[in-house]
Design a protein around this motif. Structure first.
Motif, PDB file in Angstrom:
ATOM      1  N   PHE A   7     -10.078  27.885 -38.483  1.00  0.00           N
ATOM      2  CA  PHE A   7     -11.072  27.038 -39.121  1.00  0.00           C
ATOM      3  C   PHE A   7     -12.257  27.910 -39.499  1.00  0.00           C
ATOM      4  O   PHE A   7     -12.602  28.843 -38.788  1.00  0.00           O
ATOM      5  CB  PHE A   7     -11.555  25.946 -38.159  1.00  0.00           C
ATOM      6  CG  PHE A   7     -10.468  25.015 -37.715  1.00  0.00           C
ATOM      7  CD1 PHE A   7     -10.221  23.852 -38.427  1.00  0.00           C
ATOM      8  CD2 PHE A   7      -9.706  25.303 -36.609  1.00  0.00           C
ATOM      9  CE1 PHE A   7      -9.212  23.000 -38.013  1.00  0.00           C
ATOM     10  CE2 PHE A   7      -8.696  24.457 -36.193  1.00  0.00           C
ATOM     11  CZ  PHE A   7      -8.450  23.296 -36.901  1.00  0.00           C
ATOM     12  N   THR A   8     -12.891  27.585 -40.598  1.00  0.00           N
ATOM     13  CA  THR A   8     -14.096  28.300 -40.996  1.00  0.00           C
ATOM     14  C   THR A   8     -15.097  27.315 -41.563  1.00  0.00           C
ATOM     15  O   THR A   8     -14.729  26.289 -42.122  1.00  0.00           O
ATOM     16  CB  THR A   8     -13.799  29.410 -42.028  1.00  0.00           C
ATOM     17  OG1 THR A   8     -15.001  30.122 -42.296  1.00  0.00           O
ATOM     18  CG2 THR A   8     -13.259  28.857 -43.322  1.00  0.00           C
ATOM     19  N   MET A   9     -16.374  27.644 -41.394  1.00  0.00           N
ATOM     20  CA  MET A   9     -17.439  26.860 -41.994  1.00  0.00           C
ATOM     21  C   MET A   9     -17.966  27.660 -43.165  1.00  0.00           C
ATOM     22  O   MET A   9     -18.248  28.841 -43.043  1.00  0.00           O
ATOM     23  CB  MET A   9     -18.560  26.600 -40.984  1.00  0.00           C
ATOM     24  CG  MET A   9     -19.558  25.529 -41.421  1.00  0.00           C
ATOM     25  SD  MET A   9     -20.604  25.859 -42.854  1.00  0.00           S
ATOM     26  CE  MET A   9     -21.855  26.895 -42.156  1.00  0.00           C
ATOM     27  N   THR A  26     -11.074  24.714 -43.951  1.00  0.00           N
ATOM     28  CA  THR A  26     -12.506  24.930 -44.156  1.00  0.00           C
ATOM     29  C   THR A  26     -13.265  23.621 -44.013  1.00  0.00           C
ATOM     30  O   THR A  26     -12.730  22.538 -44.236  1.00  0.00           O
ATOM     31  CB  THR A  26     -12.784  25.526 -45.555  1.00  0.00           C
ATOM     32  OG1 THR A  26     -12.286  24.639 -46.549  1.00  0.00           O
ATOM     33  CG2 THR A  26     -12.144  26.886 -45.708  1.00  0.00           C
ATOM     34  N   THR A  27     -14.517  23.757 -43.616  1.00  0.00           N
ATOM     35  CA  THR A  27     -15.395  22.613 -43.452  1.00  0.00           C
ATOM     36  C   THR A  27     -16.819  23.071 -43.764  1.00  0.00           C
ATOM     37  O   THR A  27     -17.084  24.263 -43.825  1.00  0.00           O
ATOM     38  CB  THR A  27     -15.318  22.041 -42.017  1.00  0.00           C
ATOM     39  OG1 THR A  27     -16.198  20.937 -41.904  1.00  0.00           O
ATOM     40  CG2 THR A  27     -15.671  23.070 -40.976  1.00  0.00           C
ATOM     41  N   ASN A  30     -20.611  23.305 -38.876  1.00  0.00           N
ATOM     42  CA  ASN A  30     -20.409  24.190 -37.723  1.00  0.00           C
ATOM     43  C   ASN A  30     -19.930  23.394 -36.512  1.00  0.00           C
ATOM     44  O   ASN A  30     -19.106  23.875 -35.734  1.00  0.00           O
ATOM     45  CB  ASN A  30     -21.702  24.925 -37.388  1.00  0.00           C
ATOM     46  CG  ASN A  30     -22.019  26.008 -38.388  1.00  0.00           C
ATOM     47  OD1 ASN A  30     -21.134  26.706 -38.851  1.00  0.00           O
ATOM     48  ND2 ASN A  30     -23.283  26.150 -38.736  1.00  0.00           N
ATOM     49  N   VAL A  33     -16.202  22.935 -36.495  1.00  0.00           N
ATOM     50  CA  VAL A  33     -15.483  24.141 -36.097  1.00  0.00           C
ATOM     51  C   VAL A  33     -15.493  24.288 -34.579  1.00  0.00           C
ATOM     52  O   VAL A  33     -14.462  24.539 -33.959  1.00  0.00           O
ATOM     53  CB  VAL A  33     -16.072  25.398 -36.774  1.00  0.00           C
ATOM     54  CG1 VAL A  33     -15.435  26.660 -36.219  1.00  0.00           C
ATOM     55  CG2 VAL A  33     -15.883  25.329 -38.282  1.00  0.00           C
ATOM     56  N   SER A  37     -12.135  24.295 -31.879  1.00  0.00           N
ATOM     57  CA  SER A  37     -11.803  25.696 -31.601  1.00  0.00           C
ATOM     58  C   SER A  37     -12.137  26.103 -30.175  1.00  0.00           C
ATOM     59  O   SER A  37     -13.002  25.514 -29.539  1.00  0.00           O
ATOM     60  CB  SER A  37     -12.591  26.605 -32.558  1.00  0.00           C
ATOM     61  OG  SER A  37     -12.356  26.249 -33.889  1.00  0.00           O
TER      62      SER A  37
END
Length: 83
Positions: A7-9, A26-27, A30, A33, A37
């Motif tokens: 996952f990434t912001m 992606t999002t 924060n 994530v 995670s």
């Protein structure tokens, strides 16, 4: 071989399209994530690290592993804001 989800912001929605072909979710949050995670990699500019840590502080637990690649940021700086 590592099996898991990534996952990434990304602040810029247009930039997030680069990650999708790699299977990265992606999002723009924060919090999202952190909530999905176990390993949190802080790959931000040093000036942004404290605001990001303050944003996620209520969601970080002792089960999370936090790694920072921000130059000049010390472990004590992360601990002061996160816990």
């Amino acid at each position: 071989m590592f099996v898991g989800s990534f996952f990434t912001m990304e602040v810029c929605v247009a930039e997030s399209s680069h990650f999708q072909p790699l299977g990265v979710t992606t999002t723009t949050s924060n919090q999202s994530v952190v909530n999905t995670s176990n390993l949190i990699i802080l790959a931000v500019k040093p000036l942004v690290i404290k605001p990001v840590l303050k944003e996620i502080a209520n969601s970080v637990t002792k089960d999370h592993i936090i790694v920072s690649v921000a130059a000049g940021v010390f472990i004590k700086d992360i601990e002061e804001v996160s816990f």
